[in-house]
Enzyme design. Structure first.
Site, PDB file in Angstrom:
ATOM      1  N   GLU B 100      15.124  13.530 -31.731  1.00 50.41           N
ATOM      2  CA  GLU B 100      14.159  12.914 -32.649  1.00 50.41           C
ATOM      3  C   GLU B 100      12.867  12.497 -31.953  1.00 50.41           C
ATOM      4  O   GLU B 100      11.782  12.786 -32.441  1.00 50.41           O
ATOM      5  CB  GLU B 100      14.748  11.659 -33.310  1.00 50.41           C
ATOM      6  CG  GLU B 100      15.520  11.914 -34.582  1.00 50.41           C
ATOM      7  CD  GLU B 100      16.874  12.491 -34.296  1.00 50.41           C
ATOM      8  OE1 GLU B 100      17.282  12.439 -33.141  1.00 50.41           O
ATOM      9  OE2 GLU B 100      17.513  12.989 -35.227  1.00 50.41           O
ATOM     10  N   HIS B 169      24.174   4.201 -41.211  1.00 49.41           N
ATOM     11  CA  HIS B 169      23.522   5.229 -42.003  1.00 49.41           C
ATOM     12  C   HIS B 169      22.952   4.683 -43.300  1.00 49.41           C
ATOM     13  O   HIS B 169      22.638   5.453 -44.193  1.00 49.41           O
ATOM     14  CB  HIS B 169      24.516   6.342 -42.356  1.00 49.41           C
ATOM     15  CG  HIS B 169      24.801   7.277 -41.238  1.00 49.41           C
ATOM     16  ND1 HIS B 169      25.667   6.967 -40.223  1.00 49.41           N
ATOM     17  CD2 HIS B 169      24.328   8.506 -40.967  1.00 49.41           C
ATOM     18  CE1 HIS B 169      25.720   7.981 -39.375  1.00 49.41           C
ATOM     19  NE2 HIS B 169      24.923   8.919 -39.795  1.00 49.41           N
TER      20      HIS B 169
END
Lengths: 424, 377
Positions: B100, B169
């Protein structure tokens, strides 16, 4: 030095090659340095072109001028003078920054580049305007080498509106769209993915937009950054996609007060290149000609589309990490040893002894640079500070991004907005 | 019944469904509104809306490219980029390794040079690994370079909770990104929002954080012919009044808009006429619309899924107190996710996020129709 000097070639022969099947460019020189104890030059026995051999002989023997003068020099007179001027500009400018800081004209974090000039001049003087440079907070000299005027950099450091970023960036955030200096980042490692992105754009322009683009990108960073995750992510992607980037490690052995040897499991940073599928080269970063030779090869590789290179430059910063660093942890002997290898003194000696320039010419250059830097200081001093309205400018390229005011219209249409008194 | 029709009509009217348009529609008999519905609108899932937008924008501008994990051969982790690899090739739909920080930074670096990357984070939770690039090298660069280098990048992906995906999440990042100057933060709800706001984001010269919602991807909404046009853009920084009302204002974004609308229907039966505002844009926040609505209704409930402290509701409360204090007839109620990391067990997860009943209860409290519950942790 505690870690072995090693010579790395791309030739697939022992002992040092670990390129695992990469096809080497036959002209790739790598770095050739005398082993510090025996003064022998070890080199792979695979044939290298004879001119390269002679060149390498000269490169290795820069400091030992008693060997016969090589007929084939590494630089022409013009190139030599250009490089010398750049070295001197870097040094004088940074010295002036120190003075100005202690006089209170410059403030905040200022990180000086004294001692490392050979890396900047060695690499950046080979670039075209379209090529990009991405740096860290130690970026003044990278910006200067790339062509940003000394006046603009000095004004930026003083925080004046005539600075290259109108005083909004500061010492650690030098940007220039004209000269493709893409920053100036305070977080170490942050510039590496950005540089990889700039290289990605070159490739994209060629392959998708079908433009004629062979721009390369140089990412400069230090030994401490070579332990950071983003570095490895980008080594991987740059090699995977064969991006035209050169990762230049300015290994000055110290990350503030953390010695490279205390922080790194394997201190030889160049080895991290082949682990990801690109050549890794180690070069003496105190010698501008050696750096330039390696740079030529690496930049050539990138331009031809052969992919990235990792270059580790062994260099040293004569001053502390920043002007606020008392620099107590470094051994004075170590500092003295590197001061004896000052890149400017070495190169001056080379130019004079190889009859590329006379003392007088070099003195003239030094005088000229003194004047340039003094003029830059005067200019910065006399420049105005940014006006109040500048506070709110340039947050967005599209100023409607400030949203809608209480009267229902876009805030940027409110006349008070540009006076800096509107509320956002 | 009228509420349902109004919602559909609101959707069909697109841009013009603010204020006056809706008000006028309400006066017409239901039959003619139904006629409008069947004449012009088709249904589209949010997933298809995003996919078609990416397709159209990539076709129109060769500088636009998509980068992220699984966007290519896998057709997108949530199938948002389905079909794009076949159409545009691997140079423009770039599958990345799990990096990322690396690929967000690569996107920023390419945006510096004029490309228009659309960087997908598989969920915005993963953006925390790249947050340095979203904020430091994207948001701040135009300012630090004094306008020399702008960053026309879009960071998009699902945000907030899904169903049973656990604490790591499920976080909502609206508040964090919404506080950074230099970023634009958009939160679509319907398919029309998705199309219009994503097009505006891609065409925008500044960095945009585009927060989608995984559970909305599969939901269908009617889209007008106007919204299907390839140059349909919604303005950044303008909220939409999804439902007009006069007793209480409910602000919401993303999935909570749907909940707020359903809550409004329930409240209608109790005689409370709620106005529902779909924020659409967290930064810049449309304070003008929110304040105008509160000045009309005098009561406010803010709804969000993120953590309560320093949340979007807090900012809206501050704005209303600053601008419209005299108009408030009751203290503002903030409804947010529970102040805990998201639990896994289904019943606990249900308690950790606002449900329709919570919105209804809060609205009644604000109208002094019920007693406040004991404060929760």
């Amino acid at each position: 030095m505690a870690f072995a000097r090693s010579i790395h070639h791309l030739h697939p022969l022992p002992p040092v090659s670990n390129t695992r099947g990469l096809k080497p460019s036959p002209l790739f020189l790598g770095s050739i340095r005398p082993d510090s104890h025996t003064h022998t030059i070890t080199r792979s026995s695979v044939s290298v072109s004879s001119s390269a051999q002679r060149r390498s002989a000269v490169a290795a023997n820069v400091s030992d001028v008693k060997t016969k003068p090589a007929a084939n020099l590494l630089v022409t007179k013009e190139e030599g003078l250009e490089v010398y001027e750049d070295l001197i500009l870097g040094r004088v400018f940074e010295d002036m920054c120190a003075q100005m800081y202690y006089r209170g004209k410059m403030f905040g974090f200022v990180h000086l580049y004294n001692g490392q000039e050979a890396v900047s001049s060695g690499f950046i003087k080979l670039l075209k305007q379209g090529d990009s440079v991405v740096s860290t907070y130690r970026d003044h000299v990278h910006a200067l080498s790339k062509g940003v005027p000394a006046r603009a950099v000095m004004s930026e450091l003083f925080g004046k509106t005539t600075g290259c970023c109108r005083g909004q960036g500061g010492s650690m955030h030098m940007f220039s769209a004209e000269h493709n200096v893409l920053g100036g980042f305070a977080f170490i490692g942050e510039g590496i993915p950005v540089a990889t992105g700039a290289a990605f754009t070159s490739k994209y322009k060629r392959e998708v937009l079908k433009e004629d683009c062979d721009d390369v990108t140089l990412a400069f960073f230090g030994d401490g950054t070579a332990n950071n995750g983003q570095f490895f992510e980008c080594l991987n992607m740059a090699a995977l996609w064969k991006l035209p980037i050169i990762f230049v490690v300015e290994n000055n052995l110290w990350a503030i007060g953390m010695s490279h040897l205390r922080a790194t499991s394997d201190p030889e940073i160049w080895k991290k290149g082949p682990a990801f599928g690109m050549p890794g080269v180690h070069v003496d970063g105190m010698d501008v000609l050696k750096v330039r030779e390696v740079a030529k090869e690496a930049i050539g590789r990138a331009r031809r589309g052969e992919g990235p290179t990792l270059v580790e430059c062994e260099t040293y910063r004569f001053r502390g990490h920043s002007l606020a660093d008392p620099d107590e942890l470094r051994d004075p002997d170590e500092k003295a040893r590197y001061a004896a290898r000052d890149p400017i003194t070495q190169f001056k000696k080379y130019l004079i002894e190889n009859k590329l320039a006379s003392e007088a010419e070099l003195k003239a250059i030094e005088k000229k640079i003194d004047e340039v830097v003094e003029d830059a200081v005067e200019f910065a001093d006399e420049s105005p500070a940014p006006s109040r309205s500048q506070l709110l400018e340039n947050v967005f390229a599209d100023p409607r991004g400030f949203g809608i005011g209480p009267d229902g219209r876009y805030r940027c249409e409110d006349p008070k907005f540009t006076e800096g008194t509107a509320q956002v | 019944m009228l509420g349902i029709v109004r919602q559909n009509v609101g959707g069909a009217r697109g841009l013009s469904s603010q204020g006056l348009g809706n008000y006028v529609m309400r006066l017409r008999p239901v039959a003619s509104a139904m006629r409008n519905y069947s004449a012009g609108t088709k249904e589209m899932t949010v997933r298809d809306a995003l996919n078609s937008t990416l397709d159209e924008e990539m076709a129109a501008d060769p500088n636009v490219y998509v980068m992220g994990e699984e966007v290519g051969e896998y057709q997108g982790a949530y199938k948002i980029t389905k079909g794009l690899l076949d159409k545009y090739g691997p140079e423009r739909v770039v599958d990345t390794p799990i990096t990322e920080a690396g690929f967000a930074g690569i996107g920023v670096g390419s945006a510096y040079h004029g490309l228009r990357p659309v960087i997908e984070f598989m969920t915005f939770n993963f953006s925390m690994q790249a947050i340095d690039h979203v904020i430091n090298s994207a948001a701040k660069s135009n300012y630090m370079s004094a306008g020399q280098i702008n960053v026309p990048i879009v960071f998009r992906g699902p945000n907030g909770p899904a169903a049973g995906v656990g604490a790591q999440h499920s976080q909502c990042y609206g508040a964090w990104y919404g506080s950074v100057p230099g970023l634009k933060v958009l939160v679509p709800y319907s398919s029309e929002d998705a199309r219009g706001l994503l097009k505006a984001a891609i065409r925008d010269p500044d960095p945009v954080v585009f927060l989608e919602n995984e559970l909305l991807y599969g939901e269908s909404f009617p889209v007008s012919a106007e919204a299907l046009d390839s140059s349909f853009c919604l303005p950044i920084g303008k909220a939409k009044i999804e439902r007009e009302g006069k007793d209480i204002t409910i602000t919401a974004f993303s999935k909570m808009v749907g909940y707020a609308l359903k809550a409004a229907e329930i409240l209608e039966k109790d005689g409370i006429n709620a106005e529902v505002i779909n924020l659409r844009s967290i930064r810049p926040l449309d304070r003008a619309t929110i304040n105008a609505s509160v000045r009309k209704t005098n009561r406010l409930v803010t709804v969000e899924e993120g953590f309560p402290q320093h949340g979007i509701g807090a900012e809206i409360c501050a704005s209303v107190v600053e601008d419209s204090f005299g108009y408030l007839d009751a203290p503002i109620e903030r409804i947010a996710g529970a102040d805990v990391p998201t639990p896994y067990a289904a019943n606990l997860e249900r308690m950790a996020f606002p449900q329709i009943e919570d919105i209804v209860r809060a609205a009644k409290r604000v109208c002094y129709r019920s007693v406040p519950l004991a404060a929760t942790a």
